[in-house]
Motif scaffolding. Structure first.
Motif, PDB file in Angstrom:
ATOM      1  N   MET A  77       1.187  -0.935   0.032  1.00  0.00           N
ATOM      2  CA  MET A  77       0.536   0.320  -0.148  1.00  0.00           C
ATOM      3  C   MET A  77       0.851   1.570   0.115  1.00  0.00           C
ATOM      4  SD  MET A  77      -3.589  -0.541   0.608  1.00  0.00           S
ATOM      5  CE  MET A  77      -4.389   0.463   1.855  1.00  0.00           C
ATOM      6  N   VAL A  78       1.901   1.083   0.921  1.00  0.00           N
ATOM      7  CA  VAL A  78       2.909   2.371   0.606  1.00  0.00           C
ATOM      8  C   VAL A  78       3.837   2.841  -0.985  1.00  0.00           C
ATOM      9  CG1 VAL A  78       3.832   2.500   2.927  1.00  0.00           C
ATOM     10  CG2 VAL A  78       5.091   1.394   1.048  1.00  0.00           C
TER      11      VAL A  78
ATOM     12  N   THR B 187       1.592   1.431  -4.058  1.00  0.00           N
ATOM     13  CA  THR B 187       0.828   1.383  -4.863  1.00  0.00           C
ATOM     14  C   THR B 187      -0.772   2.269  -4.858  1.00  0.00           C
ATOM     15  OG1 THR B 187       2.434  -0.692  -5.541  1.00  0.00           O
ATOM     16  CG2 THR B 187      -0.880  -0.020  -6.125  1.00  0.00           C
ATOM     17  N   PHE B 188      -1.107   2.706  -5.349  1.00  0.00           N
ATOM     18  CA  PHE B 188      -2.653   3.193  -4.985  1.00  0.00           C
ATOM     19  C   PHE B 188      -3.863   2.157  -5.201  1.00  0.00           C
ATOM     20  CE2 PHE B 188      -1.007   7.719  -5.931  1.00  0.00           C
ATOM     21  CZ  PHE B 188      -0.749   8.165  -4.640  1.00  0.00           C
ATOM     22  N   TYR B 189      -4.423   1.311  -4.573  1.00  0.00           N
ATOM     23  CA  TYR B 189      -5.619   0.755  -4.424  1.00  0.00           C
ATOM     24  C   TYR B 189      -6.609   1.836  -4.042  1.00  0.00           C
ATOM     25  CZ  TYR B 189      -2.422  -3.354  -4.188  1.00  0.00           C
ATOM     26  OH  TYR B 189      -1.410  -3.909  -4.435  1.00  0.00           O
TER      27      TYR B 189
ATOM     28  N   LEU C  57      -4.649   1.666  -9.260  1.00  0.00           N
ATOM     29  CA  LEU C  57      -3.974   2.918 -10.399  1.00  0.00           C
ATOM     30  C   LEU C  57      -3.112   1.706 -11.124  1.00  0.00           C
ATOM     31  CD1 LEU C  57      -4.937   6.282  -8.899  1.00  0.00           C
ATOM     32  CD2 LEU C  57      -6.518   4.593 -10.213  1.00  0.00           C
ATOM     33  N   ARG C  58      -2.911   1.538 -12.512  1.00  0.00           N
ATOM     34  CA  ARG C  58      -1.697   1.277 -12.579  1.00  0.00           C
ATOM     35  C   ARG C  58      -0.463   1.713 -13.098  1.00  0.00           C
ATOM     36  NH1 ARG C  58      -3.121   2.007 -18.939  1.00  0.00           N
ATOM     37  NH2 ARG C  58      -2.370   4.327 -18.898  1.00  0.00           N
TER      38      ARG C  58
ATOM     39  N   TYR D  93       0.808   5.290 -11.918  1.00  0.00           N
ATOM     40  CA  TYR D  93       0.974   6.629 -10.526  1.00  0.00           C
ATOM     41  C   TYR D  93       2.182   5.865  -9.433  1.00  0.00           C
ATOM     42  CZ  TYR D  93      -3.122   8.227 -12.920  1.00  0.00           C
ATOM     43  OH  TYR D  93      -4.020   8.596 -13.924  1.00  0.00           O
TER      44      TYR D  93
ATOM     45  N   ASN E 114       2.424   5.853  -5.523  1.00  0.00           N
ATOM     46  CA  ASN E 114       1.792   6.273  -3.640  1.00  0.00           C
ATOM     47  C   ASN E 114       2.983   7.100  -3.474  1.00  0.00           C
ATOM     48  OD1 ASN E 114       0.329   7.539  -1.571  1.00  0.00           O
ATOM     49  ND2 ASN E 114      -0.285   4.884  -1.609  1.00  0.00           N
ATOM     50  N   GLU E 115       2.707   8.247  -3.728  1.00  0.00           N
ATOM     51  CA  GLU E 115       4.218   9.134  -2.708  1.00  0.00           C
ATOM     52  C   GLU E 115       3.954  10.844  -2.915  1.00  0.00           C
ATOM     53  OE1 GLU E 115       8.854   8.437  -4.865  1.00  0.00           O
ATOM     54  OE2 GLU E 115       7.286   7.771  -5.948  1.00  0.00           O
TER      55      GLU E 115
END
Lengths: 501, 555
Positions: A286-287, A289-291, A338-339, A367, A369-370
């Motif tokens: 999760m840190v 990648t955006f789920y 989000l890919r 994307y 997650n940053e």
């Protein structure tokens, strides 16, 4: 004789009226022109030797606040003297001070100047007036300044010369240096003026009326300053990032690639599992990648494909690989996200087009997650290209990239060993950027692993490469802060040139 | 990416030759590492997580010697059969089922060695152990405890021990609550009724895996002999971690001894350093790399990559893979090692012969048309994120949020949803550009994502076009003219507009746009309250249309 424009003619006539020599201000007033117009006319006139210029320095003098107050109530020594006279000419200092209503801080000033001017003597606290003096030059100048506001020192009568120094010394006035430009008619100028000048009206805008009636023949059209910048106009424009996206798309198209464009929302299956990324891989966290929470689960493709992927993960399936040696979960593969790369769409395309040759590309949104900072965006673009054919090789991949970079204007390329989870062998490329005088990492590449291809029935090697678009954009635009790119600041877009390099 | 800082002198010692920093910078990248930082007497490199063996000086040095041709082929390691045993209690199956172990003797331990031991553990925990979940390592001073050892479980508050870096006795439960490592890693065990422990024959505690070791077995500068345990949830993962660690220690001069690990149903003698066997077909390698190597050339390259390689038959090479190479899953991985052994710098580019005809995606063809028209109308293109937030897109637009695609783990409040229309993004762009010259006219032709339960992802990516015009005399008529011009040039026919009520637009100055009887968009004058919400001062006209209908008729 050069042809003179309206304002130049007016300037000459004004100078004639002013007896051949005058300041710019005077000319402007006489000619009824703006200061700037006189200056422009004058430049041309001087160039044509009709006028010459004289510059002289002027010192402007004016009262400050203290000076103004003295101008109205008198200098302290004058006030003290008047008080003494009223008290009979001889008195104690304190009595005279009180009579004069003199403020404490001025007592010593007043006494000092009484003595210096020889108006009175002070002995043992007694003041004795010596004479009833005339107004001094300093007092006259004070009065004059108070009446006129300011004076030109050089134009003052000679006797005031000393008074100026005195008032300056007593810090009652302020002075300011100024350059005064005077214009004078030359002999040529006089000759021209004496012949008589007929001022002809000029027209700046040619009108349909003038054209239609032919009256343009009878008017004089003003010359324009062709060297001056024009006023700003606002143009419509394509976004700078889009410009570069177009440029890259054109390169791919020229090289015979077909463009693909898939879903931004993907199942973990296509984004990770189909690319042989084990389900406990840190990139799936999760840190990174955006789920999605709504909706949160998608559908898996054909059972046949899913089972082949599952086996490959667990034990290598039919590929001869040892696999990742764990128990694969279909639920994990259904998660929506989000890919993180456009490769999610590439592998799907290959699963539907597994006959050679295939050459596809995309430049599209991805994307991570940053947290945003000057170097990182959570949403950005990936450039990706693949070639699938019977006999393509790692060296062919190097050749393709060399060509791709060459078309981007990057001529020096180096290839290094590297690692990507779904390619083997893998490579990293660096390109030499002359503007930076350094090597910059751009695209990563490799040949898709058999574990990626076999489950989808792809039997031939797939060369793949990809990289971040924004890095290239920053290089091309010379931008420091990546966030500027998608802030859509209208001023920035308006002033960023369309043609880069 | 993991990194390791190679101090020149120490690295030279492991390579066996005096190297300069320049040489290291020149050659290390050809092993697949990235140079992160170069100092006067060190090089910091980043290595790829597949090469876990690069977590130690000796691991990098082995590969370096091979690349330079100074020492090639598979490295050998001596493993002495040991008699210190580790008994595994059946109850560990419930919480952390596997353990492997080794004894390491006669290691010269100084400050550098202790630091390297810690860095190796960290790296292995991260790369193989998945942050201690799959595998975690404990390194102990063998001489401070009394073998044989047991891997058992206990109730959370059954016993007490002094955990590393603490002075007082704690129960495992207290460690999870109070110790920094306990707090960080408690989710690995706190769900179980009994916690794992490694104890010696006196019942003294070596370790509470995967949380913390006991202070009792702390490794210090005069420690000579080590007992190593690796526990975890997967036997392969812990075995590989152990192999990488003990081969590095062997190269540092230590003697490695095996440990019989007694499970209730079998005895595993660990570590197992037997090389894995695989076959490489020369044709396969040549086909992938684009080379024309003979079997002998292929073998030479493999040897330089520190693999064992012998001809098995014409075109077939028997390859032996050392125990520290955990990354070789398939024959293709050997192909890469051929390329690395040969040297990527020796590979020259060739051009593929594949002939295909390029084709644009039709979405982008249409988007290109929209751009051309809008730029001609004097509009500046914006390119906004698809990531958005409810406040800007709904509250400020006077709309009720509905049909949202929502992120599960947003990184900031700025981006928490996916936009399903473009206009709010453009209004926000106007708000950010207030200080620039008017009139301001912007457009966007880009992605929106809507809910659609019929698709694989429950969503659908669509392409919309939207525009705003903002200046003191902007009004409905102006934006309608722009829209008419766009639609005419896009060959939209049978376009009708019909008055509508929409919270973002002024009443009586908003209309739906339809193509035949299908609604494709909206046009209108933005509601003054929306303008106030965005701190805008100029009247603003806006439209947004879905381009799907014209895309559908494109070939």
């Amino acid at each position: 004789m050069p042809e003179l424009r309206e304002n130049e003619q007016k300037t000459l006539l004004a100078l004639e009226k002013l007896k051949g020599r005058a300041s710019v201000e005077q000319i402007a007033k006489t000619a009824g022109l703006a200061h700037a117009a006189v200056m422009r006319a004058f430049l041309t006139l001087t160039e044509n030797k009709l006028t010459r210029t004289h510059e002289k320095k002027q010192t402007i003098i004016m009262l400050n606040t203290e000076g103004e107050s003295y101008a109205s109530i008198g200098l302290p020594e004058r006030r003290l003297l008047n008080a003494m006279v009223n008290l009979g000419g001889e008195t104690k200092v304190n009595v005279a001070v009180e009579e004069a209503g003199l403020e404490k801080q001025f007592i010593s000033v007043a006494l000092g100047w009484l003595n210096r001017k020889g108006w009175a003597t002070i002995e043992q606290g007694n003041l004795k007036s010596l004479k009833e003096p005339q107004q001094g030059d300093d007092e006259k100048l004070l009065k004059l300044l108070s009446e006129k506001g300011s004076l030109v020192v050089e134009e003052l009568d000679q006797e005031f010369g000393k008074a100026v120094t005195v008032l300056k010394g007593r810090k009652l006035v302020e002075t300011e240096e100024k350059t005064i430009r005077e214009l004078e008619l030359t002999d040529d100028g006089w000759n021209l003026v004496n012949k008589g000048i007929q001022v002809q009206e000029e027209i700046s805008q040619l009108t349909p009326e003038l054209i239609r009636t032919g009256n343009w023949r009878n008017v004089k059209l003003r010359k324009f300053n062709v060297e001056a910048p024009g006023p700003e106009v606002l143009l419509g424009k394509i976004h700078p990032a889009q410009q570069i996206i177009q440029e890259i798309r054109e390169i791919f198209l020229e090289m015979g690639f077909t463009e693909i464009r898939g879903s931004i929302v993907q199942t973990a299956f296509w984004n990770f599992d189909a690319l042989f990324q084990p389900q406990d891989h840190p990139a799936r966290d999760m840190v990174d990648t955006f789920y999605l929470s709504k909706p949160n689960k998608g559908k898996l493709p054909d059972k046949k494909n899913v089972e082949a992927v599952a086996c490959t993960h667990e034990n290598g399936g039919t590929t001869g690989s040892r696999g990742w040696e764990y128990s694969w979960s279909p639920e994990e593969a259904k998660r929506l996200l989000l890919r993180t790369h456009t490769t999610a769409e590439t592998i799907r395309y290959l699963s539907e087009h597994n006959e050679p040759p295939v050459k596809v590309f995309s430049v599209d949104r991805v994307y991570r997650n940053e947290k945003l900072d000057y170097k990182h965006l959570a949403e950005f673009h990936q450039i990706e290209g693949i070639i699938m054919d019977k006999k393509v090789t790692l060296r062919d991949l190097m050749g393709t990239l060399t060509e791709f970079y060459y078309k981007l204007g990057l001529e020096k390329v180096q290839f290094w060993p590297s690692y990507f989870p779904y390619t083997e062998p893998s490579m990293q490329s660096t390109v030499y950027v002359p503007e930076l005088n350094s090597w910059v990492e751009l695209c990563g590449m490799g040949i898709f692993r058999p574990e990626v291809l076999a489950p989808f029935g792809v039997k031939h090697p797939v060369l793949a490469w990809g990289g971040g678009l924004e890095r290239l954009i920053l290089l091309k635009l010379g931008l420091e802060d990546i966030r500027m790119l998608y802030k859509n600041d209208l001023g920035w877009i308006r002033r960023t040139p369309i043609c880069q390099r | 990416m993991p990194t390791i800082t190679l101090e020149r002198g120490r690295f030279s010692h492991f390579v066996g030759r005096d190297l300069s920093v320049q040489e290291m910078v020149k050659w290390l990248p050809w092993l697949g590492t990235d140079t992160e930082e170069v100092g006067a007497d060190y090089v910091k490199i980043e290595y790829n997580p597949n090469r876990v063996d690069f977590c130690s000086y000796s691991g990098v040095a082995r590969a370096y010697r091979g690349l330079m041709g100074w020492e090639t082929g598979i490295p050998t390691f001596t493993l002495k059969q040991g008699n210190i045993t580790l008994r595994v209690d059946k109850s560990v199956a419930e919480v952390r089922p596997y353990v492997v172990s080794a004894v390491v003797r006669d290691l010269d331990i100084d400050y550098d060695v202790i630091r390297e031991l810690m860095e190796m553990q960290e790296a292995l925990h991260w790369m193989i152990g998945r942050d201690r979940k799959k595998a975690s390592i404990g390194v102990h001073n063998l001489d401070s405890v009394k073998p044989p050892f047991s891997y058992i479980t206990c109730a959370p508050d059954e016993i007490k021990f002094v955990p590393l870096d603490k002075k007082e006795l704690m129960t495992p439960q207290e460690v999870l609550e109070k110790h920094e490592k306990g707090i960080a890693y408690k989710s690995e065990v706190d769900w179980a009724s009994r916690y794992p422990l490694i104890v010696d024959s006196n019942g003294d505690i070596l370790s509470f895996p995967p949380i913390i070791n006991g202070e009792l077995t702390r490794v210090v500068e005069d420690t000579k002999n080590l007992f190593i345990d690796v526990t975890g949830t997967e036997l392969n993962a812990i075995s590989r971690s152990l192999n990488v660690l003990v081969t590095a220690l062997a190269d540092m001069g230590a003697k490695v001894e095996s440990v019989p690990v007694e499970y209730f149903d079998r005895i595993l003698v660990t570590p197992d350093l037997t090389p894995q066997k695989m076959r490489l077909h020369t044709v396969y390698s040549n086909e992938r790399l684009g080379l024309n190597f003979s079997d002998a050339e292929t073998i030479e390259a493999l040897l330089k990559s520190r693999l064992g390689a012998k001809q098995a038959a014409a075109g077939v090479v028997d390859v032996r893979i050392p125990a520290y190479r955990t990354d070789i899953l398939h024959e293709i991985d050997l192909v890469e090692d051929v390329a690395i052994g040969y040297g990527y710098y020796n590979l020259t580019p060739t051009k593929p012969v594949t002939v295909t005809i390029g084709k644009q995606h039709k979405f982008n063809l249409v988007a290109g048309d929209v751009r051309q028209i809008m730029v001609g109308l004097g509009f500046v293109e914006a390119l906004n994120f698809v990531l958005a937030n409810e406040f800007d897109h709904y509250q400020k637009m006077r709309r009720k949020p509905e049909g949202l695609v929502i992120l599960a783990n947003p990184v900031s409040t700025e981006y928490s949803i996916i936009r399903n229309d473009l206009l709010p993004s453009l209004i926000k762009n106007l708000a950010d550009s207030k200080h620039h010259v008017f009139p301001q006219r912007m457009f966007e032709v880009s992605d929106v994502i809507i809910l659609n339960p019929d698709t694989e992802t429950g969503t659908e990516r669509k392409i919309h076009a939207a525009a705003v015009t903002s200046h003191p005399t902007a009004n409905f008529t102006e934006i309608k003219s722009f829209l008419d011009s766009l639609l005419m040039n896009l060959c939209f026919k049978n376009v009708t507009t019909k008055e509508t009520n929409h919270p973002s637009f002024l009443e009586g100055r908003a209309a739906t746009v339809s193509l035949g009887d299908i609604e494709v968009g909206l046009v209108g004058e933005i509601h003054p309250e929306v303008l106030n919400n965005f701190d805008l001062e100029n009247p603003t006209g806006a439209f947004e249309i879905d381009l799907q209908k014209i895309i559908d008729v494109k070939k």
